[in-house]
Structures are given as structure tokens and as C-alpha cells.
Design a protein around this motif. Structure first.
Motif, PDB file in Angstrom:
ATOM      1  N   VAL A  82      53.803 -33.676   0.620  1.00 16.53           N
ATOM      2  CA  VAL A  82      53.507 -34.993   0.046  1.00 16.53           C
ATOM      3  C   VAL A  82      54.337 -36.100   0.703  1.00 16.53           C
ATOM      4  O   VAL A  82      54.536 -37.171   0.126  1.00 16.53           O
ATOM      5  N   CYS A  83      54.794 -35.842   1.909  1.00 13.59           N
ATOM      6  CA  CYS A  83      55.524 -36.844   2.698  1.00 13.59           C
ATOM      7  C   CYS A  83      54.609 -37.362   3.805  1.00 13.59           C
ATOM      8  O   CYS A  83      54.155 -36.583   4.648  1.00 13.59           O
ATOM      9  N   PRO A  84      54.312 -38.657   3.835  1.00 13.94           N
ATOM     10  CA  PRO A  84      53.425 -39.205   4.870  1.00 13.94           C
ATOM     11  C   PRO A  84      53.923 -38.972   6.287  1.00 13.94           C
ATOM     12  O   PRO A  84      53.128 -38.741   7.201  1.00 13.94           O
ATOM     13  N   PHE A  85      55.243 -39.026   6.477  1.00 17.69           N
ATOM     14  CA  PHE A  85      55.788 -38.823   7.812  1.00 17.69           C
ATOM     15  C   PHE A  85      55.662 -37.359   8.240  1.00 17.69           C
ATOM     16  O   PHE A  85      55.454 -37.059   9.410  1.00 17.69           O
ATOM     17  N   SER A  86      55.782 -36.446   7.267  1.00 20.57           N
ATOM     18  CA  SER A  86      55.546 -35.031   7.567  1.00 20.57           C
ATOM     19  C   SER A  86      54.104 -34.807   7.982  1.00 20.57           C
ATOM     20  O   SER A  86      53.815 -34.034   8.905  1.00 20.57           O
ATOM     21  N   ALA A  87      53.178 -35.474   7.289  1.00 24.02           N
ATOM     22  CA  ALA A  87      51.764 -35.342   7.622  1.00 24.02           C
ATOM     23  C   ALA A  87      51.499 -35.810   9.049  1.00 24.02           C
ATOM     24  O   ALA A  87      50.752 -35.175   9.800  1.00 24.02           O
ATOM     25  N   LYS A  88      52.134 -36.903   9.417  1.00 26.54           N
ATOM     26  CA  LYS A  88      51.947 -37.451  10.761  1.00 26.54           C
ATOM     27  C   LYS A  88      52.471 -36.478  11.811  1.00 26.54           C
ATOM     28  O   LYS A  88      51.808 -36.216  12.823  1.00 26.54           O
ATOM     29  N   GLN A  89      53.657 -35.915  11.559  1.00 24.98           N
ATOM     30  CA  GLN A  89      54.220 -34.984  12.530  1.00 24.98           C
ATOM     31  C   GLN A  89      53.413 -33.694  12.609  1.00 24.98           C
ATOM     32  O   GLN A  89      53.161 -33.174  13.692  1.00 24.98           O
ATOM     33  N   PHE A  90      53.008 -33.183  11.448  1.00 26.71           N
ATOM     34  CA  PHE A  90      52.210 -31.961  11.458  1.00 26.71           C
ATOM     35  C   PHE A  90      50.935 -32.163  12.256  1.00 26.71           C
ATOM     36  O   PHE A  90      50.563 -31.302  13.077  1.00 26.71           O
ATOM     37  N   LYS A 104      45.785 -33.359   4.929  1.00 27.43           N
ATOM     38  CA  LYS A 104      44.679 -34.322   4.951  1.00 27.43           C
ATOM     39  C   LYS A 104      44.393 -34.870   3.557  1.00 27.43           C
ATOM     40  O   LYS A 104      43.963 -36.018   3.408  1.00 27.43           O
ATOM     41  N   GLU A 105      44.626 -34.042   2.540  1.00 28.39           N
ATOM     42  CA  GLU A 105      44.349 -34.437   1.160  1.00 28.39           C
ATOM     43  C   GLU A 105      45.617 -34.802   0.393  1.00 28.39           C
ATOM     44  O   GLU A 105      45.594 -34.864  -0.832  1.00 28.39           O
ATOM     45  N   GLN A 106      46.715 -35.068   1.091  1.00 28.81           N
ATOM     46  CA  GLN A 106      47.998 -35.217   0.403  1.00 28.81           C
ATOM     47  C   GLN A 106      48.010 -36.327  -0.641  1.00 28.81           C
ATOM     48  O   GLN A 106      48.669 -36.218  -1.675  1.00 28.81           O
ATOM     49  N   LYS A 107      47.255 -37.399  -0.413  1.00 27.04           N
ATOM     50  CA  LYS A 107      47.249 -38.493  -1.387  1.00 27.04           C
ATOM     51  C   LYS A 107      46.702 -38.049  -2.738  1.00 27.04           C
ATOM     52  O   LYS A 107      47.018 -38.651  -3.769  1.00 27.04           O
ATOM     53  N   SER A 108      45.896 -37.001  -2.737  1.00 30.85           N
ATOM     54  CA  SER A 108      45.359 -36.480  -3.988  1.00 30.85           C
ATOM     55  C   SER A 108      46.427 -35.797  -4.837  1.00 30.85           C
ATOM     56  O   SER A 108      46.172 -35.443  -5.991  1.00 30.85           O
ATOM     57  N   TYR A 109      47.621 -35.621  -4.243  1.00 32.79           N
ATOM     58  CA  TYR A 109      48.709 -34.951  -4.961  1.00 32.79           C
ATOM     59  C   TYR A 109      49.960 -35.824  -5.050  1.00 32.79           C
ATOM     60  O   TYR A 109      51.026 -35.344  -5.415  1.00 32.79           O
TER      61      TYR A 109
END
Length: 216
Positions: free
Chosen positions: A37-45, A108-113
């Protein structure tokens, strides 16, 4: 740091193992401490999984010399962080080969959580949604939910706070991060040392340059 066999699905390797009798390869290890649920983690992943990994896989100078490990980094100031990481552990238990595809779907769906998205639903309701998400990458929804659900009845010993079927594994993941002093996500550790120069905003070209210098 070593990776327990039950968490083998967190590892991403790019070449076949050495043949029996040969000298085993000494691999570089890139550990990615990420929170779902970290936006920066999502970007790096997204960059690592969809851009960097294919680069490594296609380069014979790199693909036999490095491995990636996804280290689950729960951040307790996001209460739902624990729930989403529990779901990833459930996937590891049910279909470990689906861990990375599930991680991609979850990011991809992190905002849902995020906090606002879960505040008005019960814990088990969130687990239901996570199990359904797991099914989109080919993991058995029922088995995932069975490992996540919390009973509303006391345990056989009268316990009211016994967790679920992934609790013990989650404790190990938390201990792993604490042992190396990781606090925020994303954090990258390369061969046991924090690689503070690696940024979640790195481009393909920056990764190529770094890999060229370090995977030797």
C-alpha cells in the motif's frame, strides 16, 4: 540474508541451476523491501518486474549472476498493510509460483486497499476481496480465504486473539526486516548492504547503468 524454503516464491531467478558436480554459482542478491500500500513501492515494483527483470533475463552476463528477492515490508501506520501482506503470504502457501503475478495485481489495485477504501468494511470483507483478487491470477480463492479468515468464535483453548493461518509466517517476515533495520519502503539491499542510491523513480537507463557496474 537467507530465504527460508517456504518463502521460495519470493525469489526471482533468471537462469537454470548449475549441474551436479559443478561449482555452484555465487549470485549477487538484490532484496526489495516493499509495501503493497505504498505508492513508491508500487512504482519500484512495476519497473523492476516489467522492465529490469526482462533486461536481466535477456542478458547472459547478468542472468546467471543475480537473483531478486521480494521482502514483504509491513508498515503499521497503514492498518491495511498487514491485511494485504497476509494475503500475499496465503498465496505463497497455496500457489508459491503465483506470488510475483499476485504482487503485480495487488500493486495495480493498491488504492482499493488504502485507508479510505477499507475503513467501512470488516476485516473478513477485506480478506474476501483479496482472495478474489488472487483468483484473477489463477490462485484458488477458497483456499486463500480459508487461510485469512478470522473466526468470531473463541478458540478451543478459549483464546480470542489467535490470528489466522498465516500469522506465524507473517511474524517471520516482520523479524526479517527488523534484523536488518529496515524501516521505510521501498528499501533495497544489495549483497547485504543498503543500496541507498537506488530510487523508486529510476528509469530503464539508470538501472542498466547500475547493473553494468555492479553485476560483475
Amino acid at each position: 540474508m537467507a530465504l527460508a524454503p517456504k518463502f521460495a516464491g519470493q525469489k526471482l531467478v533468471f537462469s537454470t541451476p548449475a549441474v551436479i558436480g559443478a561449482v555452484p554459482p555465487a549470485l549477487h542478491t538484490l532484496e526489495l523491501f516493499l509495501d503493497y500500500v505504498c505508492p513508491f513501492s508500487a512504482k519500484q515494483f512495476n519497473t523492476v518486474y516489467n522492465t529490469v527483470a526482462p533486461l536481466v533475463r535477456s542478458n547472459p552476463k547478468w542472468n546467471s549472476r543475480v537473483q531478486f528477492i521480494f521482502r514483504q515490508q509491513i508498515q503499521p501506520w497503514h492498518p491495511s498493510s498487514t491485511l494485504v501482506h497476509e494475503a500475499a503470504v496465503a498465496v505463497l502457501q497455496v500457489s508459491p509460483e503465483k506470488f510475483w503475478p499476485f504482487s503485480e495485481a495487488l500493486f495495480k489495485e493498491q488504492k482499493s486497499y488504502f485507508d479510505v477504501s477499507v475503513v467501512n468494511e470488516t476485516r473478513n470483507d477485506t480478506y474476501c476481496r483479496l482472495a478474489k483478487l488472487a483468483s484473477t491470477v489463477g490462485v484458488d480463492e477458497g483456499q486463500v480465504y480459508d487461510r485469512l479468515k478470522i473466526s468470531d468464535k473463541p478458540g478451543e483453548d478459549g483464546g480470542l486473539n489467535s490470528g489466522n493461518k498465516v500469522t506465524d509466517d507473517v511474524k517471520v517476515l516482520v523479524k526479517t526486516a527488523r534484523l536488518v533495520g529496515v524501516h521505510v519502503s521501498p528499501t533495497v539491499i544489495f549483497n547485504g548492504v543498503v543500496a541507498g542510491d537506488i530510487s523508486s523513480g529510476w528509469t530503464k537507463e539508470q538501472w542498466e547503468e547500475w547493473l553494468g557496474k555492479n553485476i560483475v
